[in-house]
Write a protein that holds these residues in place. Structure first.
Motif, mmCIF file in Angstrom:
data_model
loop_
_atom_site.group_PDB
_atom_site.id
_atom_site.type_symbol
_atom_site.label_atom_id
_atom_site.label_comp_id
_atom_site.label_asym_id
_atom_site.label_seq_id
_atom_site.Cartn_x
_atom_site.Cartn_y
_atom_site.Cartn_z
ATOM 1 N N TYR A 18 0.850 -1.199 0.000
ATOM 2 C CA TYR A 18 0.000 0.000 0.000
ATOM 3 C C TYR A 18 0.884 1.247 0.000
ATOM 4 C CZ TYR A 18 -3.861 -3.083 1.353
ATOM 5 O OH TYR A 18 -4.801 -4.074 1.393
ATOM 6 N N LEU A 40 -10.747 0.931 1.238
ATOM 7 C CA LEU A 40 -10.341 1.003 -0.170
ATOM 8 C C LEU A 40 -11.166 0.048 -1.040
ATOM 9 C CD1 LEU A 40 -6.427 1.058 0.037
ATOM 10 C CD2 LEU A 40 -7.936 2.951 -0.596
ATOM 11 N N ARG A 59 -7.496 -1.723 -5.239
ATOM 12 C CA ARG A 59 -6.750 -0.460 -5.156
ATOM 13 C C ARG A 59 -5.914 -0.442 -3.885
ATOM 14 N NH1 ARG A 59 -7.822 5.033 -3.641
ATOM 15 N NH2 ARG A 59 -10.089 4.837 -3.575
ATOM 16 N N LYS A 60 -4.667 -0.023 -4.009
ATOM 17 C CA LYS A 60 -3.760 -0.022 -2.866
ATOM 18 C C LYS A 60 -3.122 1.336 -2.629
ATOM 19 C CE LYS A 60 -2.699 -4.778 -1.964
ATOM 20 N NZ LYS A 60 -1.667 -5.653 -1.375
ATOM 21 N N SER A 61 -3.687 2.364 -3.209
ATOM 22 C CA SER A 61 -3.170 3.711 -3.034
ATOM 23 C C SER A 61 -4.205 4.548 -2.291
ATOM 24 C CB SER A 61 -2.846 4.347 -4.384
ATOM 25 O OG SER A 61 -2.251 5.616 -4.210
ATOM 26 N N ASP A 102 -9.875 9.786 0.070
ATOM 27 C CA ASP A 102 -10.231 8.637 0.920
ATOM 28 C C ASP A 102 -10.272 9.054 2.385
ATOM 29 O OD1 ASP A 102 -10.351 6.794 -1.218
ATOM 30 O OD2 ASP A 102 -8.181 6.494 -1.137
#
Length: 336
Positions: A220, A257, A261-263, A268
């Motif tokens: 992440y 998330l 998706r890992k950003s 967010d």
């Protein structure tokens, strides 16, 4: 029972944060932000038979011991033993850690702690130091134990500390508010305060490491500006950042998330309600794990474990039952 239901862990299997749970030995590659504390404790424990680690509630003593210190000792060829003070006396808990069935060695189980450590040293080798970590030691000073049980433990420990040939290093981990009660160890243990370490909450630098590096280890990342928004929100007017709050915010952002998706973006964080919104909603999310019938009792248990100054109290199930009984609330579901 209610306490089992109340355990709250991240929903995602690859979430690097542990919410209000402690990091364990297997989590050592996700444990960041405590490098200075690890070095300080490792500098103390090998050089003295007794060390005291103390901190405010929630500073992360258990995580420091289990995820920070014990893996390093294991890698160095030492034998670390961890016990938490709950219902067993500390000396019985230490024996039980490696001898859960007393009938297999009744002489050791019924003998002194010094005799137990001597036998253990013969097995592992006298040149291999044994590090014993006794966590949640504040419980020792509560009504969980009698004065006689406390006196017995102090006598047992004093005998071990007096034996300079015993390859055992003992660390007591406790909340700072109970630290002064170690004076009761005297005169059997002449200098109980001599080798102590105060674990404080995170500095801004430590908090950044504890937020960014575990996420990075799991693939992440935080986009530009997210960390710089989170840390001032968590710190507020204080100089330090509470590890549990950081854990809750980081864990909630990852749980929120979309799949794949890992950003983590600033949007967010805003959508989650920023730190204040995440922390405010935590209790509601925790209570949602209970049935409607248990929810009121669960809330009362949580409130009963928080003092007026917002620190965590040490309570026995019996004291909670007595309090609820006086209020006319049934407590059969509390468990032990």
């Amino acid at each position: 029972d209610l306490r089992e239901q109340a355990k709250f862990r991240p929903a995602a299997g690859d979430n690097p944060y542990r919410a209000l749970e402690s990091y364990d030995i297997a989590d050592n590659k996700l444990f960041f932000g405590r490098e200075k504390a690890i070095e300080a404790l490792l500098a103390r424990t090998p050089n003295a038979p007794l060390t005291v680690l103390h901190a405010e509630s929630g500073a992360g003593k258990t995580s420091l011991l289990r995820a920070g210190i014990m893996p390093r000792l294991l890698a160095g060829g030492y034998l670390p033993i961890y016990v938490a003070v709950r219902r067993r006396t500390p000396h019985d808990a230490i024996k039980h850690a490696l001898l859960p069935d007393p009938s297999k060695a009744p002489d050791l189980a019924g003998g002194s702690l010094r005799a137990y450590f001597s036998a253990l040293a013969r097995v592992v080798g006298h040149n291999r130091e044994i590090f014993v970590f006794v966590d949640q030691f504040e419980t020792f000073f509560t009504d969980v134990f009698t004065d006689e049980q406390r006196a017995e433990f102090i006598s047992e420990i004093a005998e071990c500390l007096d034996d300079q040939l015993l390859p055992v290093r003992l660390t007591l981990a406790m909340r700072t508010e109970y630290f002064g009660l170690l004076a009761s160890f005297q005169p059997a243990v002449p200098h109980p305060f001599e080798n102590e370490l105060l674990l404080r909450a995170f500095t801004a630098k430590e908090a950044r490491q504890a937020l960014v590096l575990p996420a990075r280890a799991q693939g992440y990342d935080y986009q530009t500006g997210v960390i710089d928004a989170i840390l001032p929100d968590l710190r507020g007017d204080a100089l330090e950042i509470a590890p549990p709050q950081l854990q809750l915010v980081g864990g909630a952002l990852i749980d929120g998330l979309p799949e794949g998706r890992k950003s983590i973006s600033l949007d967010d964080y805003e959508t989650a309600g920023r730190a204040e919104g995440v922390l405010r909603s935590y209790l509601d999310r925790l209570l949602s794990r209970f049935s409607a019938a248990d929810r009121r009792l669960a809330r009362m248990v949580i409130e009963g474990l928080v003092r007026a100054d917002q620190t965590r109290d040490v309570r026995t199930p019996e004291s909670l039952r007595d309090e609820f009984s006086a209020l006319g609330v049934g407590s059969a579901r509390l468990g032990d």
